[in-house]
Design a protein around this motif. Structure first.
Motif, PDB file in Angstrom:
ATOM      1  N   THR A 194       0.623  -1.101  -0.172  1.00  0.00           N
ATOM      2  CA  THR A 194       0.145   0.040  -0.110  1.00  0.00           C
ATOM      3  C   THR A 194       0.880   1.262   0.659  1.00  0.00           C
ATOM      4  OG1 THR A 194       0.175  -0.823   2.348  1.00  0.00           O
ATOM      5  CG2 THR A 194      -1.877  -1.179   1.175  1.00  0.00           C
ATOM      6  N   ILE A 195       1.954   1.414   0.829  1.00  0.00           N
ATOM      7  CA  ILE A 195       2.161   2.357   0.719  1.00  0.00           C
ATOM      8  C   ILE A 195       3.775   2.659  -0.167  1.00  0.00           C
ATOM      9  CG2 ILE A 195       4.288   3.800   2.507  1.00  0.00           C
ATOM     10  CD1 ILE A 195       2.616   2.398   5.195  1.00  0.00           C
ATOM     11  N   GLY A 196       4.029   1.300  -0.391  1.00  0.00           N
ATOM     12  CA  GLY A 196       4.957   1.337  -2.081  1.00  0.00           C
ATOM     13  C   GLY A 196       6.468   1.123  -1.540  1.00  0.00           C
ATOM     14  N   ARG A 197       7.354   0.433  -2.561  1.00  0.00           N
ATOM     15  CA  ARG A 197       8.342   0.480  -2.388  1.00  0.00           C
ATOM     16  C   ARG A 197       9.259   1.238  -2.745  1.00  0.00           C
ATOM     17  NH1 ARG A 197      10.329  -4.499  -1.090  1.00  0.00           N
ATOM     18  NH2 ARG A 197       9.352  -5.549  -1.025  1.00  0.00           N
ATOM     19  N   GLY A 198       9.973   1.941  -2.791  1.00  0.00           N
ATOM     20  CA  GLY A 198      10.514   3.381  -3.264  1.00  0.00           C
ATOM     21  C   GLY A 198      10.102   4.995  -2.139  1.00  0.00           C
ATOM     22  N   THR A 199       9.201   4.602  -1.550  1.00  0.00           N
ATOM     23  CA  THR A 199       8.429   5.414   0.015  1.00  0.00           C
ATOM     24  C   THR A 199      10.093   5.424   0.598  1.00  0.00           C
ATOM     25  OG1 THR A 199       7.115   3.799   0.874  1.00  0.00           O
ATOM     26  CG2 THR A 199       6.357   5.398  -1.095  1.00  0.00           C
TER      27      THR A 199
ATOM     28  N   ASP B 298       7.001 -17.702  14.155  1.00  0.00           N
ATOM     29  CA  ASP B 298       6.967 -18.796  12.862  1.00  0.00           C
ATOM     30  C   ASP B 298       7.604 -18.704  11.530  1.00  0.00           C
ATOM     31  OD1 ASP B 298       5.523 -17.170  12.300  1.00  0.00           O
ATOM     32  OD2 ASP B 298       3.273 -17.213  12.409  1.00  0.00           O
ATOM     33  N   GLY B 299       8.619 -17.778  11.924  1.00  0.00           N
ATOM     34  CA  GLY B 299       9.208 -16.885   9.986  1.00  0.00           C
ATOM     35  C   GLY B 299       8.039 -16.442   9.379  1.00  0.00           C
ATOM     36  N   SER B 300       7.417 -16.124   9.831  1.00  0.00           N
ATOM     37  CA  SER B 300       6.206 -14.674   8.892  1.00  0.00           C
ATOM     38  C   SER B 300       6.671 -12.983   8.972  1.00  0.00           C
ATOM     39  CB  SER B 300       4.704 -14.397   9.197  1.00  0.00           C
ATOM     40  OG  SER B 300       4.355 -14.663  10.879  1.00  0.00           O
ATOM     41  N   LYS B 301       6.961 -12.804   8.010  1.00  0.00           N
ATOM     42  CA  LYS B 301       7.437 -11.352   8.258  1.00  0.00           C
ATOM     43  C   LYS B 301       6.388 -10.197   8.895  1.00  0.00           C
ATOM     44  CE  LYS B 301      11.522  -9.508   5.705  1.00  0.00           C
ATOM     45  NZ  LYS B 301      11.985  -8.960   4.205  1.00  0.00           N
ATOM     46  N   VAL B 302       6.795  -9.721   9.779  1.00  0.00           N
ATOM     47  CA  VAL B 302       5.731  -8.756  10.319  1.00  0.00           C
ATOM     48  C   VAL B 302       6.475  -7.545  10.441  1.00  0.00           C
ATOM     49  CG1 VAL B 302       4.911 -10.724  11.068  1.00  0.00           C
ATOM     50  CG2 VAL B 302       5.830  -9.418  12.482  1.00  0.00           C
ATOM     51  N   ALA B 303       5.559  -5.908  11.049  1.00  0.00           N
ATOM     52  CA  ALA B 303       5.901  -5.387  10.583  1.00  0.00           C
ATOM     53  C   ALA B 303       5.955  -4.286  11.689  1.00  0.00           C
ATOM     54  CB  ALA B 303       6.276  -4.385   9.567  1.00  0.00           C
ATOM     55  N   LEU B 304       6.213  -3.650  12.527  1.00  0.00           N
ATOM     56  CA  LEU B 304       5.062  -2.706  13.725  1.00  0.00           C
ATOM     57  C   LEU B 304       4.699  -1.392  12.580  1.00  0.00           C
ATOM     58  CD1 LEU B 304       8.075  -2.117  16.431  1.00  0.00           C
ATOM     59  CD2 LEU B 304       5.263  -3.363  16.731  1.00  0.00           C
ATOM     60  N   ARG B 305       3.213  -0.859  12.972  1.00  0.00           N
ATOM     61  CA  ARG B 305       2.599  -0.156  11.737  1.00  0.00           C
ATOM     62  C   ARG B 305       3.799   1.076  12.120  1.00  0.00           C
ATOM     63  NH1 ARG B 305      -2.802   0.126  16.150  1.00  0.00           N
ATOM     64  NH2 ARG B 305      -1.610   1.664  17.199  1.00  0.00           N
ATOM     65  N   PRO B 306       3.306   2.171  10.605  1.00  0.00           N
ATOM     66  CA  PRO B 306       4.585   3.332  10.547  1.00  0.00           C
ATOM     67  C   PRO B 306       3.058   3.951  10.681  1.00  0.00           C
ATOM     68  CG  PRO B 306       4.589   1.792   8.098  1.00  0.00           C
ATOM     69  CD  PRO B 306       3.709   0.659   9.456  1.00  0.00           C
TER      70      PRO B 306
ATOM     71  N   VAL C  77       8.974   5.200   4.285  1.00  0.00           N
ATOM     72  CA  VAL C  77       8.538   4.503   4.765  1.00  0.00           C
ATOM     73  C   VAL C  77       8.811   2.878   4.802  1.00  0.00           C
ATOM     74  CG1 VAL C  77       6.063   4.049   6.066  1.00  0.00           C
ATOM     75  CG2 VAL C  77       6.939   6.731   5.549  1.00  0.00           C
ATOM     76  N   VAL C  78       8.716   2.928   3.639  1.00  0.00           N
ATOM     77  CA  VAL C  78       9.084   0.932   3.937  1.00  0.00           C
ATOM     78  C   VAL C  78      10.279   0.839   3.059  1.00  0.00           C
ATOM     79  CG1 VAL C  78       8.267  -1.053   1.687  1.00  0.00           C
ATOM     80  CG2 VAL C  78       6.346   0.248   2.840  1.00  0.00           C
ATOM     81  N   ASP C  79      10.999   1.516   2.561  1.00  0.00           N
ATOM     82  CA  ASP C  79      12.682   1.440   2.101  1.00  0.00           C
ATOM     83  C   ASP C  79      13.204   1.347   3.239  1.00  0.00           C
ATOM     84  OD1 ASP C  79      11.943   1.086  -0.144  1.00  0.00           O
ATOM     85  OD2 ASP C  79      12.768   2.651  -1.226  1.00  0.00           O
ATOM     86  N   LYS C  80      12.856   2.802   4.157  1.00  0.00           N
ATOM     87  CA  LYS C  80      13.939   2.428   5.113  1.00  0.00           C
ATOM     88  C   LYS C  80      13.765   2.750   6.559  1.00  0.00           C
ATOM     89  CE  LYS C  80      16.283   6.864   2.086  1.00  0.00           C
ATOM     90  NZ  LYS C  80      16.173   8.069   2.438  1.00  0.00           N
TER      91      LYS C  80
ATOM     92  N   ARG D  69       8.126   4.737  13.250  1.00  0.00           N
ATOM     93  CA  ARG D  69       9.210   4.551  11.897  1.00  0.00           C
ATOM     94  C   ARG D  69      10.497   4.959  12.468  1.00  0.00           C
ATOM     95  NH1 ARG D  69       5.663   9.446   8.563  1.00  0.00           N
ATOM     96  NH2 ARG D  69       3.432   7.897   8.608  1.00  0.00           N
ATOM     97  N   HIS D  70      11.379   3.895  11.857  1.00  0.00           N
ATOM     98  CA  HIS D  70      12.796   4.698  12.610  1.00  0.00           C
ATOM     99  C   HIS D  70      13.445   5.270  11.698  1.00  0.00           C
ATOM    100  CE1 HIS D  70      16.773   3.223  13.107  1.00  0.00           C
ATOM    101  NE2 HIS D  70      16.679   2.269  13.790  1.00  0.00           N
ATOM    102  N   ASP D  71      13.091   6.782  11.898  1.00  0.00           N
ATOM    103  CA  ASP D  71      13.050   7.556  11.167  1.00  0.00           C
ATOM    104  C   ASP D  71      15.095   8.802  11.746  1.00  0.00           C
ATOM    105  OD1 ASP D  71      14.010   9.868   9.062  1.00  0.00           O
ATOM    106  OD2 ASP D  71      11.327  10.340   9.465  1.00  0.00           O
ATOM    107  N   ARG D  72      15.686   9.780  11.614  1.00  0.00           N
ATOM    108  CA  ARG D  72      16.737  10.464  12.362  1.00  0.00           C
ATOM    109  C   ARG D  72      15.833  11.520  13.071  1.00  0.00           C
ATOM    110  NH1 ARG D  72      18.670  14.491  11.187  1.00  0.00           N
ATOM    111  NH2 ARG D  72      18.213  14.757   8.865  1.00  0.00           N
ATOM    112  N   PRO D  73      15.985  10.848  14.635  1.00  0.00           N
ATOM    113  CA  PRO D  73      15.560  11.102  15.636  1.00  0.00           C
ATOM    114  C   PRO D  73      15.402  13.023  15.658  1.00  0.00           C
ATOM    115  CG  PRO D  73      16.140   9.673  16.422  1.00  0.00           C
ATOM    116  CD  PRO D  73      17.102   9.632  14.876  1.00  0.00           C
ATOM    117  N   GLN D  74      14.924  13.662  15.496  1.00  0.00           N
ATOM    118  CA  GLN D  74      14.585  15.732  15.949  1.00  0.00           C
ATOM    119  C   GLN D  74      13.493  15.699  16.339  1.00  0.00           C
ATOM    120  OE1 GLN D  74      15.494  16.326  11.957  1.00  0.00           O
ATOM    121  NE2 GLN D  74      13.787  17.137  11.954  1.00  0.00           N
ATOM    122  N   ALA D  75      13.888  17.289  16.748  1.00  0.00           N
ATOM    123  CA  ALA D  75      12.898  17.533  18.049  1.00  0.00           C
ATOM    124  C   ALA D  75      11.229  17.321  16.674  1.00  0.00           C
ATOM    125  CB  ALA D  75      12.649  19.322  18.110  1.00  0.00           C
ATOM    126  N   GLY D  76      10.196  16.739  17.664  1.00  0.00           N
ATOM    127  CA  GLY D  76       8.994  16.204  16.354  1.00  0.00           C
ATOM    128  C   GLY D  76       8.908  15.463  15.728  1.00  0.00           C
ATOM    129  N   ARG D  77      10.211  14.635  15.323  1.00  0.00           N
ATOM    130  CA  ARG D  77      10.302  13.339  14.488  1.00  0.00           C
ATOM    131  C   ARG D  77      10.366  12.592  15.804  1.00  0.00           C
ATOM    132  NH1 ARG D  77      14.073  13.092  10.338  1.00  0.00           N
ATOM    133  NH2 ARG D  77      13.105  14.824   8.911  1.00  0.00           N
TER     134      ARG D  77
END
Ligand code: HAM
Length: 468
Positions: free
Chosen positions: A91-96, A110-118, A98-101, A150-158
């Motif tokens: 949905t969010i898409g490869r190349g964004t 059980d081996g399935s790939k899961v994600a914390l909701r972004p 959020v998904v890529d980084k 979201r594993h972004d670079r932290p700063q004020a408000g992010r």
């Protein structure tokens, strides 16, 4: 007899307590190996505690969100924090980013790939489909508040863990819904005392964007030398994202770029005009922003973001959203299920509220930690019997709808009255041994110091009189 027992018991206990540590200490120094303090822990980078002093801003934001969502008849929906990673990739898409980084993706046991909701949107769309909400009266309107990652670079408000207030309307394609959503986001901020600026654009249908992208890529290639390294890569990967790059070189290079609005089909143009007309009707000021494309792939037609008014060129949107008519079909909806929504970043709103309160800020953290609530009344007690009585009287008052402050673990009356002042109490209710026996309490006016004796059965009525 009981009095004697008490007196006899008191002294030895005190003595025993005083002596015991000294003995233990001398023994431990000699024989036992020195005990190392246990390892202490910090919160993870980018993950913040919301401390009690900030909690009131969180609750204020939550209450305003609830008020506006319920006023517009949105139902509260909670989805799990963990979903199949593929849901977000599709949905969010490869190349964004959020998904890529930024996604926290890992293998479950059980081996399935899961994600914390972004974000909320994809999970809510999944919930709509898996619970057959298509069979309910359409559109389905839902709101949520919760944590995102979201594993972004932290700063004020992010941050890497943050909260959003999110609204979605699923099952209709109508410009009036887009206007309703923008109005809700705008009014929610206004209710909190934040004057915002709405930036808006239309990115048309998938076909419109495909035609426009060919034109844009051609233009960007001629300006390649002026673009930042990231945007050079984006030309082929995700050219629309170049449009909202904030690097000065990229901004300059974009000055003569073709504008997406000129590539819209008649249907998309008409739809967008209608959204703007509704906003005019609502007297919501907006800024047409041709470079606004949003960072998630699922959008079509209306896109918008809200900023604090007057913060020109700000990169930190308080919130954003738009229409996503094709998302549900891309994850299994059997028929076209158009939808639209927005999300507001709660931490960014809290920071704005704190700034408005002119609290001293240090790296985005307010320095006040205590978070004492405000209370008109404070219940002080003196002595064990009075403390017991206070417990039940405070609960009786709470059940009758009167919240009083208290510090039941404190013994000193002076300390308690100081706390009453910090809470802004106008009156304190005081109970000691004598009052317990008489079935009374003392009501003290905190300003004048004047005290009245009141029957315990009449406390509620007396406080209500003061409240008037
Ligand atoms: P978004 O623009 O990615 O949209 O996020 C919405 C808001 O969440 C941002 O404007 C910002 O205030 C806040 N936010 C985002 N990332 C962070 C972060 N790392 N730290 C703190 N706050 C952050 C969405 O999430 C879409 N799902 C919105 C939507 C709903 N579109 C349609 N329906």
């Amino acid at each position: 007899m009981p009095a004697k027992k008490k007196a006899a018991a008191k002294k030895p206990v005190k003595k025993a307590i005083k002596k015991a540590p000294a003995k233990a200490a001398s023994k431990s120094k000699k024989d036992a190996p020195e005990k190392k303090p246990a390892k202490s822990y910090q919160s993870l980078r980018g993950m913040k505690d919301i401390l009690p002093g900030q909690g009131k801003y969180f609750m204020k934001t939550f209450d305003a969100a609830r008020n506006v969502a319920e006023a517009y008849c949105y139902g509260y929906l909670e989805t799990p924090v963990l979903e199949a990673a593929q849901l977000y990739v599709k949905t969010i898409g490869r190349g964004t980013d959020v998904v890529d980084k930024e996604m926290y993706t890992f293998e479950d046991r059980d081996g399935s790939k899961v994600a914390l909701r972004p974000e909320f949107t994809a999970g809510i769309a999944r919930s709509y489909i898996s619970h057959g909400m298509l069979n309910q009266p359409q559109p389905v309107k839902v709101w949520s508040v919760g944590q995102l990652f979201r594993h972004d670079r932290p700063q004020a408000g992010r941050y890497r863990q943050f909260h959003q207030f999110n609204c979605e309307v699923i099952g209709t394609r109508d410009p009036v819904i887009d206007a309703e959503l923008i109005n809700m986001a705008y009014s929610f901020l206004k209710d909190l005392g934040i004057q915002s600026e709405v930036r808006i654009n239309s990115i048309g249908s998938a076909d419109d964007r495909q035609n426009y992208t060919i034109e844009l890529v051609g233009y960007l290639r001629t300006k390649r030398a002026y673009l930042c390294d990231l945007c050079k890569k984006r030309i082929n990967k995700n050219p629309l994202r170049v449009l909202d790059c904030k690097e000065p070189g990229c901004q300059e290079a974009l000055e003569e770029a073709p504008q997406i609005i000129e590539w819209l089909s008649t249907a998309s143009k008409d739809f967008f005009m209608k959204v703007l007309e509704y906003l005019d009707e609502l007297h919501i000021p907006y800024v047409l922003t041709p470079t606004l494309v949003r960072g998630l792939d699922y959008y079509s037609d209306t896109v918008f973001e809200l900023f604090v008014e007057g913060e020109e060129g700000s990169q930190s949107a308080l919130g954003g959203g738009g229409r996503y008519d094709a998302l549900l079909e891309s994850i299994g909806a059997r028929e076209p299920t158009p939808a639209s929504g927005f999300a507001m970043g709660i931490e960014r709103i809290m920071l704005t509220l704190q700034k408005m309160d002119k609290k001293e800020l240090l790296d985005g953290q307010v320095l006040e930690l205590s978070g004492l609530p405000e209370r008109q009344f404070y219940f002080a007690q003196l002595g064990e019997q009075a403390r017991r009585k206070a417990l039940s009287l405070i609960e009786e008052l709470r059940q009758s709808g009167i919240m009083v402050g208290s510090s039941l673990s404190k013994g000193s009356l002076k300390t308690q009255l100081e706390t009453a002042n910090k809470m802004g109490a106008t009156h304190s209710i005081i109970i000691g041994q004598k009052e317990v026996q008489d079935g009374t309490v003392i009501i003290r006016d905190m300003d004048s110091g004047i005290q009245e004796i009141i029957d315990q059965k009449k406390i509620e009525a007396h406080l209500r009189k003061i409240m008037k």
